[in-house]
Design an enzyme around this catalytic site. Structure first.
Site, PDB file in Angstrom:
ATOM      1  N   GLU A   1     -13.487 -58.899 119.864  1.00  0.00           N
ATOM      2  CA  GLU A   1     -12.299 -58.647 120.674  1.00  0.00           C
ATOM      3  C   GLU A   1     -12.081 -59.768 121.666  1.00  0.00           C
ATOM      4  OE1 GLU A   1      -9.767 -57.117 123.961  1.00  0.00           O
ATOM      5  OE2 GLU A   1     -11.804 -57.899 124.074  1.00  0.00           O
TER       6      GLU A   1
ATOM      7  N   ASP B   1     -18.770 -56.918 121.796  1.00  0.00           N
ATOM      8  CA  ASP B   1     -18.937 -58.329 122.153  1.00  0.00           C
ATOM      9  C   ASP B   1     -18.584 -58.576 123.615  1.00  0.00           C
ATOM     10  OD1 ASP B   1     -16.265 -57.719 121.300  1.00  0.00           O
ATOM     11  OD2 ASP B   1     -15.803 -59.867 121.318  1.00  0.00           O
TER      12      ASP B   1
END
Length: 375
Positions: free
Chosen positions: A133, A68
């Site tokens: 994250e 991400d």
């Protein structure tokens, strides 16, 4: 530029994986890993995609990272659309180039080269990848680690591909991180008219001496591995927006980045004692997002330092500064954890970029680390 690391990085950047949306990045990695004999286990939780992959058995070296990315911001300010990777003057531009799709590509290519040269390697090589994250980090690595621990999975060494470097790749290695503790504090007063303060109780006035004393505290002086614990007020809110109303409540949010000289309980006790000293009426909510951890010199740190010295001819600094990373969760497994990745000068910024040659160098470093620990 024809290079497998650069090509894979570009393919990953083209997938706009805004946290926690993986946007197909993991499928791309899984396809490559499966071809070289990795067993893949999807470990999705909620809206987050995760996978745990392994090859071989025995002492385990895992590579960890996230697919991400943070939002691109004002796309008109980018020299090129953020999800259309481009190379200019040797720099690869695109959201996630440095944080951390370049590292992911380097890991995969390093694994491919390692397996080709060591098809019967003695240890176990693994990957722990998440799509959460950058945002809440609640359904990502932490959940995978909990599941792995519940079934007594072995994890001896873990290299996290976060962008640790500052000027040239490998100049800084993170062999630990400070803990992070946030306090959400509400001071209670009595709302009223500013012309009649005797009929009200101003929580801002009440809290001012407490806050003044709080910000002046020297929590510790750090140690050989960690800088001194720091406390910063992040948010403070009170009032209705009107200039004739004494507020009824004051909200203050402050964060501690703490060393191994303290525990979260020690910090909480001191804050509560200070609140009682100033006779405040309050409610408080604490959020511990990570304990401090440290990986001392040992097989993993030595292998990382050796790889950097071999390919870049520099001696890296071992630091614990900066924010938190998913390494804080992985350290719970008892693993040695180190972070090594590209230069972090442009992460989360407009025109995020990374030196393309650095990614090639990083892949070679990763491969050498594999060879030292699980070949």
């Amino acid at each position: 530029m024809s290079c497998p690391v650069i090509e894979l990085t570009q393919q990953l950047i083209r997938r706009p994986s805004l946290s926690p949306d993986d946007a197909g990045c993991q499928a791309l990695m899984i396809e490559r890993l499966r071809k070289i004999g990795f067993t893949i286990e999807h470990m999705d939780f909620g809206d987050t995609q995760n996978f745990w992959a392994w090859r071989g058995r025995g002492e385990t070296l895992a590579f960890a990272g996230h697919t991400d990315v943070v939002p691109a911001g004002d796309v008109d300010r980018w020299i090129n659309p953020p999800f259309e990777p481009t190379i200019r003057d040797g720099m690869l531009f695109g959201r996630g180039a440095a944080d951390m799709k370049g590292s992911l590509a380097a890991m995969v290519v390093a694994a491919e080269r390692f397996v080709a040269q060591h098809p019967h390697h003695r240890g176990r090589l693994a990957f722990l990848i998440t799509s959460d994250e950058e945002a809440s980090a609640k359904n990502g690595t932490v959940k995978v680690v909990e599941a792995l621990m519940a079934r007594n999975e072995r994890l001896d060494y873990c290299l996290v591909g976060e962008p640790s470097s500052t000027e040239i790749v490998g100049d800084v290695v993170k062999n630990g991180r400070r803990g992070s503790l946030t306090c959400n504090l509400t001071i209670h007063g009595v709302q009223g008219h500013v012309a009649y303060p005797h009929l009200a109780d101003n929580p801002v006035h009440r809290a001012a001496p407490f806050l003044n004393e709080l910000v002046a505290i020297e929590w510790d002086r750090g140690n050989d591995f960690f800088p001194a614990t720091s406390m910063q007020v992040a948010n403070i809110q009170a009032g209705t927006g009107s200039n004739n109303v004494i507020p009824g409540e004051l909200f203050v949010q402050f964060n501690f980045r703490f060393s191994t000289e303290l525990t979260d309980e020690m910090i909480k006790e001191r804050v509560h004692a200070l609140l009682e000293k100033h006779q405040l009426r309050y409610t408080v909510d604490w959020w511990l997002s990570g304990q401090p951890f440290l990986t001392a010199r040992g097989k993993l740190v030595d292998a990382v330092v050796n790889a950097i010295e071999h390919y870049n001819e520099i001696k890296p600094q071992l630091l614990t500064t900066g924010g938190t990373s998913d390494g804080r969760f992985i350290a719970r497994m008892g693993a040695q954890v180190v972070e090594l990745g590209p230069v972090n000068a442009t992460i989360h910024k407009i025109n995020e970029c990374v030196n393309a040659a650095d990614l090639q160098l990083l892949a070679r470093m990763y491969q050498r680390i594999m060879e030292q620990l699980v070949a």
